[in-house]
Design a protein around this motif. Structure first.
Motif, short mmCIF file in Angstrom:
data_model
loop_
_atom_site.label_atom_id
_atom_site.label_comp_id
_atom_site.label_asym_id
_atom_site.label_seq_id
_atom_site.Cartn_x
_atom_site.Cartn_y
_atom_site.Cartn_z
N LEU A 93 4.87 1.54 -6.24
CA LEU A 93 3.65 1.00 -6.69
C LEU A 93 2.83 0.84 -5.28
N ASN A 94 3.25 0.63 -4.25
CA ASN A 94 2.48 0.45 -3.11
C ASN A 94 1.82 1.94 -2.90
N GLU A 95 2.44 3.14 -2.99
CA GLU A 95 1.71 4.25 -2.56
C GLU A 95 0.76 4.55 -3.79
N VAL A 96 1.02 4.21 -5.09
CA VAL A 96 0.03 4.41 -6.23
C VAL A 96 -1.30 3.66 -5.54
N LEU A 97 -1.10 2.22 -5.25
CA LEU A 97 -2.25 1.54 -4.71
C LEU A 97 -2.96 2.24 -3.62
N ARG A 98 -2.03 2.68 -2.51
CA ARG A 98 -2.60 3.22 -1.40
C ARG A 98 -3.38 4.78 -1.64
N ASP A 99 -3.05 5.47 -2.76
CA ASP A 99 -3.53 6.53 -3.24
C ASP A 99 -5.12 6.17 -3.85
N ASP A 100 -4.91 5.16 -4.49
CA ASP A 100 -6.37 4.70 -5.21
C ASP A 100 -7.13 4.37 -4.11
N ASP B 30 6.15 3.23 1.36
CA ASP B 30 5.84 4.03 0.08
C ASP B 30 7.01 3.63 -1.15
N GLN B 31 8.18 3.37 -0.64
CA GLN B 31 9.42 3.02 -1.89
C GLN B 31 9.67 1.46 -1.49
N SER B 32 9.32 0.69 -2.48
CA SER B 32 9.70 -0.64 -1.95
C SER B 32 10.19 -1.33 -3.43
N VAL C 157 -11.28 11.94 6.54
CA VAL C 157 -10.14 11.09 6.80
C VAL C 157 -8.99 12.00 7.22
N PRO C 158 -8.23 11.11 8.13
CA PRO C 158 -6.81 11.97 8.20
C PRO C 158 -5.97 12.30 7.62
N HIS C 159 -5.00 12.95 7.58
CA HIS C 159 -3.87 13.02 6.47
C HIS C 159 -3.13 11.77 6.33
N LYS C 160 -2.84 11.23 5.28
CA LYS C 160 -2.28 9.91 5.10
C LYS C 160 -0.96 9.72 5.95
N ALA C 161 -0.32 10.83 6.60
CA ALA C 161 0.99 10.74 7.12
C ALA C 161 0.61 10.60 8.61
N GLN D 213 9.32 6.26 -15.48
CA GLN D 213 8.24 6.97 -15.07
C GLN D 213 8.61 7.57 -13.58
N THR D 214 7.91 8.59 -13.07
CA THR D 214 8.10 8.78 -11.66
C THR D 214 6.53 9.11 -11.00
N TYR D 215 6.62 8.95 -9.79
CA TYR D 215 5.50 9.19 -8.92
C TYR D 215 5.83 10.01 -7.60
N LYS D 216 5.15 10.59 -6.94
CA LYS D 216 5.49 11.71 -5.74
C LYS D 216 5.00 10.80 -4.60
N VAL D 217 6.17 10.77 -3.80
CA VAL D 217 5.81 10.27 -2.28
C VAL D 217 6.16 11.39 -1.27
N LEU D 218 5.85 11.16 -0.07
CA LEU D 218 5.98 12.24 1.00
C LEU D 218 7.28 11.88 2.02
N GLU D 219 8.06 12.70 2.40
CA GLU D 219 9.00 12.23 3.45
C GLU D 219 9.07 13.80 4.36
N VAL D 220 9.60 13.35 5.71
CA VAL D 220 9.73 14.54 6.17
C VAL D 220 11.25 15.04 6.19
N GLN D 221 11.46 16.48 5.77
CA GLN D 221 12.78 17.05 5.86
C GLN D 221 12.87 18.08 6.87
N ASN D 222 13.66 18.40 7.71
CA ASN D 222 13.80 19.41 8.63
C ASN D 222 12.45 19.85 9.35
N GLY D 223 11.65 18.88 9.74
CA GLY D 223 10.63 19.02 10.47
C GLY D 223 9.40 19.25 9.59
N GLN D 224 9.48 19.27 8.09
CA GLN D 224 8.51 19.67 7.33
C GLN D 224 8.17 18.57 6.32
N LEU D 225 6.92 18.28 5.86
CA LEU D 225 6.37 17.29 4.98
C LEU D 225 6.72 17.92 3.58
#
Length: 475
Positions: free
Chosen positions: A358-365, A304-306, A392-396, A335-347
């Motif tokens: 930009l990998n995440e941008v393409l994945r979301d498209d 997701d970050q590259s 479709v399941p959650h992307k995580a 410019q910024t973009y939102k990505v997901l990560e897990v902190q303290n057991g929460q997404l």
């Protein structure tokens, strides 16, 4: 060695006959390609005459010529979309400069890596699908499988042309290596994980062509924006063929669902065992196959970050999907973009520099596009009056790459512990029993107009031919 007649053997619009060096390189590579096709291409198909679409030029009349042909004699051509001498780079640090006709030295390694990675996926899927012809549910489906196989072969030729033409000895070595790796091989596997998975049955094949060929669509579309003009023009033409592959997947799954719904309504039941006993694939199993293929495919977009994604974009090597339709500055610094990560057991969502995301941008498209097709499958179920919806399941869910790799996540997006994961895994992903059941349905049906019990016929045939047309003539 016999000289290849390029106007017949390799239809092309790149003036092969005027480039002796390139001719010699391709003359050396072609026999290896045919040997590869014979060794790991569609099993047992050597003498079949298949009703195939062959591209002989890029204009509408030439790119889809239909006729019966032996796959080994298929005319694998090299085509670039028509060029524009005034084309400018429209994103990244070189925005506004003229597109490159040759590889700039400083981008040589990255461009080669991009082309090799794309090229490696093409023969891989042929290898993954090698045995499927032996269990085709109809002659119509067998023909579609073979059409995809020869076009993946042509896409390999397209990438090999770029390597041989623009990368000298390195390119020739990479072109050879594309035929030496093998899907799932322990010692020399394909580059990307999804292309080492088995495709053991036709439900897997339809899911693969729906989801994984859709990844191909988005990757090719991003490359078709490239400042390296030959790559942009090559991938643009490849996209015309990719559309059929996704059609095979979407319509295939749709026809499986339609048959399941028929059986459920005839038997007036949603009991999985009764549906299976009647020889149909139950909807929960279709959902589990969907979960698996979707999650494996979204890993193909990378972390997701590259920093590589940022370099490829800023250098002008690879754009975003439909770059020209986006209304920003096409440079993206700041410019910024939102990505997901897990902190303290929460997404949690986290803002990161867009260039790195930009990998995440393409994945979301890709996700948006995938969901639209799943909604069309749901319309089939809805029309049958059955209260079940595919999702479709959650992307995580079930991720193996990036910040979400190895996180235990339910399909609905809850972080779960190892105990719950182990307890519920059989509800979420295909089990050995599921795969064995689906495999048990896979018997070969190749009489024109006849279809296996677990799938409905298509609404129409290929190229306005009837559904019961003799798409494959067996020797």
């Amino acid at each position: 060695m016999s000289t290849i007649n390029y106007s017949e053997k390799i239809p092309n619009n790149v003036n092969l006959s005027e480039d002796r060096t390139l001719q010699r390189a391709l003359e050396g590579w072609q026999p290896n390609f045919i040997n590869w096709w014979d060794d790991v291409g569609p099993e047992g198909s050597t003498n079949y005459d298949v009703y195939l679409r062959t591209a002989v030029s890029v204009d509408p009349q030439g790119w889809a010529q239909f006729g019966h042909v032996k796959m080994r004699d298929y005319r694998w051509g090299i085509f670039l979309n028509p060029g524009d001498a005034n084309r400018e780079i429209h994103f990244g640090d070189h925005k506004g400069e003229k597109a490159w006709q040759d590889v700039p030295g400083e981008h040589r390694a990255n461009l080669r890596r991009i082309i090799v990675t794309q090229g490696d996926t093409e023969p891989a899927s042929v290898e993954q699908q090698r045995h499927l012809g032996l269990t085709a549910p109809s002659m119509y489906d067998l023909r579609n499988l073979f059409q995809i196989n020869v076009e993946e072969g042509r896409h390999l030729w397209a990438m090999v042309y770029l390597l041989q033409k623009h990368f000298g000895r390195d390119g020739r070595e990479e072109a050879d290596a594309l035929l030496q790796r093998t899907s799932g091989d322990e010692n020399n596997p394909r580059i990307l994980g999804a292309f080492n998975e088995k495709t053991p049955d036709w439900l897997s094949f339809f899911m693969f062509t729906y989801f994984t060929d859709r990844d191909g669509k988005f990757q090719l579309a991003a490359l078709s924006e490239s400042a390296f003009d030959p790559l942009a023009r090559t991938t643009k033409f490849m996209l015309t063929e990719e559309a059929h592959h996704m059609f095979v997947g979407e319509s295939g799954v749709s026809r499986v669902i339609a048959r399941t719904c028929q059986v459920m309504n005839e038997l007036k039941t949603d009991d999985v065992n009764k549906i299976r006993a009647a020889g149909a694939i139950d909807l929960p199993t279709i959902q589990r196959y969907l979960n698996f293929h979707y999650s494996v495919t979204i890993d193909l977009f990378g972390a997701d970050q590259s920093s590589n994604a940022a370099i490829f974009y800023s250098s002008g090597l690879k754009g975003r999907y439909e770059e020209g339709k986006r209304d920003d500055d096409h440079v993206l610094k700041g410019q910024t973009y939102k990505v997901l990560e897990v902190q303290n057991g929460q997404l949690v969502e986290k803002e990161v520099p867009m260039l790195n995301a930009l990998n995440e941008v393409l994945r979301d498209d890709f996700i948006k596009d995938s969901v639209a097709g799943v909604n069309r499958w749901n319309k089939v179920i809805e029309k049958a009056g059955i209260p079940f919806r595919l999702q479709v399941p959650h992307k995580a869910f079930n991720r193996q790459i990036g910040a979400l790799a190895g996180i235990r996540m339910s399909p609905d997006g809850r972080v779960v512990g190892e105990v719950e994961w182990e307890a519920k895994k059989a509800e979420w992903l295909p089990t050995p029993d599921d795969r064995a059941f689906v495999a048990s349905l896979m018997g070969r049906v190749v009489e024109p107009g006849k279809f296996a019990n677990w799938i409905t016929p298509p609404v129409m045939g290929i190229n306005r031919q009837p559904v019961d047309f003799e798409y494959v003539r067996f020797a």
